[in-house]
Design a protein around this motif. Structure first.
Motif, PDB file in Angstrom:
ATOM      1  N   TYR A  29       0.824  -1.220   0.000  1.00  0.00           N
ATOM      2  CA  TYR A  29       0.000   0.000   0.000  1.00  0.00           C
ATOM      3  C   TYR A  29       0.856   1.268   0.000  1.00  0.00           C
ATOM      4  CZ  TYR A  29      -4.110   2.845   1.175  1.00  0.00           C
ATOM      5  OH  TYR A  29      -5.139   3.763   1.153  1.00  0.00           O
ATOM      6  N   TYR A  32       1.906   3.181  -3.329  1.00  0.00           N
ATOM      7  CA  TYR A  32       1.025   4.151  -3.993  1.00  0.00           C
ATOM      8  C   TYR A  32       1.340   5.576  -3.536  1.00  0.00           C
ATOM      9  CZ  TYR A  32      -1.656   0.041  -5.356  1.00  0.00           C
ATOM     10  OH  TYR A  32      -2.029  -1.173  -5.881  1.00  0.00           O
ATOM     11  N   GLU A  46      -5.362  -0.725  -5.778  1.00  0.00           N
ATOM     12  CA  GLU A  46      -5.233   0.137  -4.599  1.00  0.00           C
ATOM     13  C   GLU A  46      -6.436  -0.023  -3.676  1.00  0.00           C
ATOM     14  OE1 GLU A  46      -5.172   4.915  -3.512  1.00  0.00           O
ATOM     15  OE2 GLU A  46      -4.644   4.257  -5.540  1.00  0.00           O
TER      16      GLU A  46
END
Length: 218
Positions: A29, A32, A46
């Motif tokens: 994560y 991103y 995502e």
């Protein structure tokens, strides 16, 4: 008591496995947040990663509640178990904070990327507008040049026609002068002819008189 020990060991093993899984999801994560060209909306990957993080944090919270109940059910709770439970809770709190921080970082990164994209779009639009205006001005200049060329051609034709009219006017004036001059000479010729006519009549009358005299003499 043995059953409680077994249940406690199993639940703690699940808790440690879920903490490891959470760390792995955080690694995915966080990538991103590091991207400089995030799309305007979150991708499917995502969204899926974020949902998995929220889900596993909820499962860990439920699991810690079960551990707490087991610990409370013991006649003499173990200090080590209490410490372990507190540590699991502390890690869960840290992971919740980390998830919130990553969400904020990704949101800021997306806003920054969208702002840069908007700025680039505005610059491109401005340049396109400038190019369109420049093309329009060039087209207008070309149209004006063509209009000037047409006007010059018309004026040249008008000057040529005017010059031709001038030459024709001069020719007509010359002819008119000649006609006027010839007409001015005609009255003199008429007077001469009249005098010749009068002289001729006088000579004829004289001959008549002489002829009559000769007849009388005889």
């Amino acid at each position: 008591m043995a059953a409680n020990q077994s249940s406690w060991a199993q639940l703690r093993q699940q808790a440690r496995a879920q903490e490891t899984q959470t760390e792995s999801l955080f690694h995915t994560y966080s990538q991103y947040a590091a991207q400089s060209d995030l799309p305007p909306k979150p991708s499917d990957d995502e969204q899926r990663t974020e949902e998995q993080l929220n889900d596993i944090l909820e499962k860990r919270s439920t699991l810690l509640t079960q551990l707490s109940r087991l610990l409370d059910s013991e006649p003499q709770p173990s200090a080590l178990k209490s410490t372990n439970l507190s540590r699991h809770r502390e890690i869960l709190t840290q992971h919740r904070t980390e998830l919130s921080r990553l969400k904020s970082s990704i949101s800021h990164a997306r806003d920054r990327a969208n702002l840069l994209s908007t700025v680039r779009s505005d610059i491109a639009s401005y340049r396109n507008t400038e190019t369109a205006e420049a093309d329009y001005m060039l087209d207008e200049r070309a149209r004006l040049d063509r209009s000037h060329n047409v006007a010059d051609s018309v004026l040249s034709q008008a000057y040529a026609v005017n010059e031709n009219f001038g030459l024709q006017r001069e020719s007509l004036t010359s002819i008119q002068r000649r006609i006027t001059g010839a007409a001015a000479q005609v009255p003199g010729i008429n007077g001469l002819m009249q005098r010749i006519g009068i002289l001729s009549m006088a000579l004829r009358d004289r001959k008549v008189v002489e002829a009559q005299g000769c007849v009388v003499g005889d």
